[in-house]
Design an enzyme around this catalytic site. Structure first.
Site, PDB file in Angstrom:
ATOM      1  N   HIS A 157       0.828  -1.213   0.000  1.00 42.86           N
ATOM      2  CA  HIS A 157       0.000   0.000   0.000  1.00 42.86           C
ATOM      3  C   HIS A 157       0.862   1.263   0.000  1.00 42.86           C
ATOM      4  O   HIS A 157       0.428   2.307   0.476  1.00 42.86           O
ATOM      5  CB  HIS A 157      -0.960   0.018   1.194  1.00 42.86           C
ATOM      6  CG  HIS A 157      -1.673  -1.282   1.411  1.00 42.86           C
ATOM      7  ND1 HIS A 157      -2.887  -1.582   0.831  1.00 42.86           N
ATOM      8  CD2 HIS A 157      -1.314  -2.391   2.112  1.00 42.86           C
ATOM      9  CE1 HIS A 157      -3.253  -2.808   1.190  1.00 42.86           C
ATOM     10  NE2 HIS A 157      -2.311  -3.328   1.955  1.00 42.86           N
ATOM     11  N   SER A 278      14.253  22.090 -15.936  1.00 46.89           N
ATOM     12  CA  SER A 278      13.029  22.843 -16.165  1.00 46.89           C
ATOM     13  C   SER A 278      13.401  24.191 -16.766  1.00 46.89           C
ATOM     14  O   SER A 278      14.451  24.754 -16.448  1.00 46.89           O
ATOM     15  CB  SER A 278      12.301  23.031 -14.836  1.00 46.89           C
ATOM     16  OG  SER A 278      11.448  24.157 -14.895  1.00 46.89           O
ATOM     17  N   LYS A 284      15.476  22.163 -10.798  1.00 49.60           N
ATOM     18  CA  LYS A 284      14.869  20.896 -11.166  1.00 49.60           C
ATOM     19  C   LYS A 284      15.794  19.949 -11.931  1.00 49.60           C
ATOM     20  O   LYS A 284      16.552  20.348 -12.793  1.00 49.60           O
ATOM     21  CB  LYS A 284      13.623  21.132 -12.036  1.00 49.60           C
ATOM     22  CG  LYS A 284      12.442  21.699 -11.300  1.00 49.60           C
ATOM     23  CD  LYS A 284      11.960  20.831 -10.141  1.00 49.60           C
ATOM     24  CE  LYS A 284      11.171  19.645 -10.626  1.00 49.60           C
ATOM     25  NZ  LYS A 284       9.842  20.034 -11.120  1.00 49.60           N
ATOM     26  N   GLU A 291       9.570   8.571 -16.838  1.00 53.59           N
ATOM     27  CA  GLU A 291       8.217   9.123 -17.037  1.00 53.59           C
ATOM     28  C   GLU A 291       7.709   8.783 -18.441  1.00 53.59           C
ATOM     29  O   GLU A 291       6.543   8.423 -18.630  1.00 53.59           O
ATOM     30  CB  GLU A 291       8.220  10.643 -16.843  1.00 53.59           C
ATOM     31  CG  GLU A 291       8.359  11.061 -15.385  1.00 53.59           C
ATOM     32  CD  GLU A 291       8.509  12.569 -15.259  1.00 53.59           C
ATOM     33  OE1 GLU A 291       7.531  13.226 -14.922  1.00 53.59           O
ATOM     34  OE2 GLU A 291       9.614  13.090 -15.511  1.00 53.59           O
TER      35      GLU A 291
END
Ligand code: ARG
Length: 459
Positions: A157, A278, A284, A291
């Site tokens: 979980h 970024s 970043k 992804e």
């Protein structure tokens, strides 16, 4: 140029839009090499069967060699007027060698030709994919070998559950990839069957020898029903299903890499060459590759849906619907191959931060089950020991410390059976070592699994 191949029965040429709508040359030119292979085997067989002269066969072989060279150098001009790869190559051959080129299509149809081409192409791609799956497994094993004793929280979980060896976690993906490879190998058997000889749908009146063509093209089996041979694309659907599962596995691993790289976790770092920055936030470093893998898995699953719907409701035998099999198949293969290549490289560029993993284990009462098991071994029924440990966890929570940080007299307040040796099992390492059986996370077992996989990959 009109398509004289079949335009004889028509009163007017097809409109420009229809030509573009029905043409497939823009994408099926990719099958040229396999189309030529198939044609050469067909011509050889026709000659052995006494249908083509030795001169015709020699002309076809010479012409096809030239065409293959033109394909390789990119000098062959593909024409939409000639619809698809099959008619483009046939026309080029006829331009080069005359009537022998026109005789090549004897006893054959584009229907069995295209089904043969896709199978020849796909079986090669499956072999490449299998090779790349094994390389990714090898990369995971390399990382696992360095991290047998690295403890991390195992999650259920997505909550801290029990300590596991980081290598054990990686080996879970080696197992998944192993099944993906099995599926690819199994699916390849059904891809590797020859439709050629089915002709348009019913077979041919010529004395063809399908065993000969199958042998020349190295097919394991021959499709035994001509209607089935030209019409079904179940082998393509099956491949895309196996590819979807493979991508789903990689998507799961990607999700974990993304979470682990987040500074909130900081379990790993991914080499800069797989990340981007970024345009607005100077700090970043984004895990773009995982992804994108996660995103691209959706597109492969989409192709599976597309292909299976393409087949649904098609009456026997060949229907033009099947021309739509190529783009999803090509894109599936390209996506899977690019993903596997980049993934193996990325796994080899991962930096592990063991101290952060260990700190995370210590924050989530990951050894609570070990304490419960400890009491069971001293005669407490499991349900009772579960309750005792729950109380201890509650207490540790109020103290903002781990179970292992509670002094012995405090622990004994929860059960008088607890003794000093409890601290051995309350450490992450103690917890790992205690799970020493096939499939367990004990370093001893993990080492055996690594050795087992290294052996399997070496075979
Ligand atoms: N381009 C076609 C395909 O990809 C080749 C077969 C065409 N057959 C036909 N009867 N129109 O399926």
């Amino acid at each position: 140029m009109t398509n004289k191949t079949w335009s004889g029965r028509f009163n007017e040429p097809v409109s420009e839009l229809v030509k573009q709508y029905t043409g497939s040359i823009d994408f099926d030119k990719r099958l040229a090499k396999w189309d030529i292979q198939g044609s050469l085997a067909h011509a050889q067989m026709l000659h052995e069967a006494g249908v083509l002269s030795a001169q015709d066969l020699a002309d076809i072989q010479r012409g096809m060699a030239e065409i293959q060279a033109e394909v390789d150098s990119g000098s062959l001009k593909w024409s939409l007027d000639l619809e698809d790869v099959h008619m483009n190559i046939e026309r080029r051959l006829t331009d080069k060698i005359g009537d022998a080129g026109k005789r090549l299509h004897t006893g054959r149809s584009r229907n069995d030709q295209v089904a043969t081409d896709i199978r020849l192409w796909l079986r090669d791609e499956i072999s490449t994919i299998r090779f790349l799956i094994k390389d990714l497994q090898a990369a995971l094993l390399e990382l696992a070998s360095d991290n047998v004793n690295t403890v991390m929280p195992g999650f259920t979980h997505l909550q801290v559950a029990q300590p596991v060896s980081f290598a054990h976690h990686l080996l879970a993906y080696v197992e998944m990839l192993g099944r993906d490879d099995e599926r690819m190998a199994d699916c390849r058997k059904r891809v590797n069957r020859m439709p050629l000889g089915a002709a348009a749908l019913a077979g041919t009146t010529f004395p063809i020898r399908r065993e000969t063509t199958a042998k020349l093209l190295d097919f394991e089996q021959i499709c035994q029903n001509s209607l089935d041979a030209v019409s079904d694309r179940d082998f393509a659907i099956e491949f895309t299903a196996a590819a979807s599962l493979l991508m789903v596995h990689l998507s799961r691993l990607s999700e974990e890499l993304i979470i682990w790289m987040s500074p909130r976790f900081a379990f790993i770092d991914i080499a800069d060459r797989f990340c981007t920055g970024s345009s607005i936030m100077p700090q970043k470093k984004n895990p773009d590759v995982p992804e994108l893998v996660r995103g691209k898995s959706g597109r492969v699953v989409g192709h599976l849906t597309g292909l299976i719907l393409l087949m649904k409701s098609q009456p026997l035998a060949y229907n033009k619907d099947n021309q739509e099999d190529k783009e999803p198949l090509f894109d599936t293969v390209d996506t899977v191959i690019d993903t596997l290549r980049i993934y193996a490289d990325m796994m080899r560029g991962i930096t592990v931060k063991p101290e952060n993993m260990r700190a995370a284990v210590l924050q989530g009462f990951a050894t609570a089950t070990d304490l419960a098991d400890y009491l069971v071994k001293k005669g407490v029924p499991f349900r009772d020991s579960h309750e005792v440990v729950a109380q201890a966890v509650r207490h540790a929570e109020t103290q903002q410390c781990d179970l292992a940080d509670l002094p012995l007299d405090v622990l004994r307040g929860f059960s008088a059976l607890i003794e000093n040796d409890v601290y051995d099992i309350l450490t992450p390492e103690g917890s790992l070592n205690a799970r020493n059986h096939i499939g367990g996370t004990a370093p001893e077992q993990v080492k055996l699994q690594i050795a087992r996989w290294q052996q399997l990959l070496a075979e």
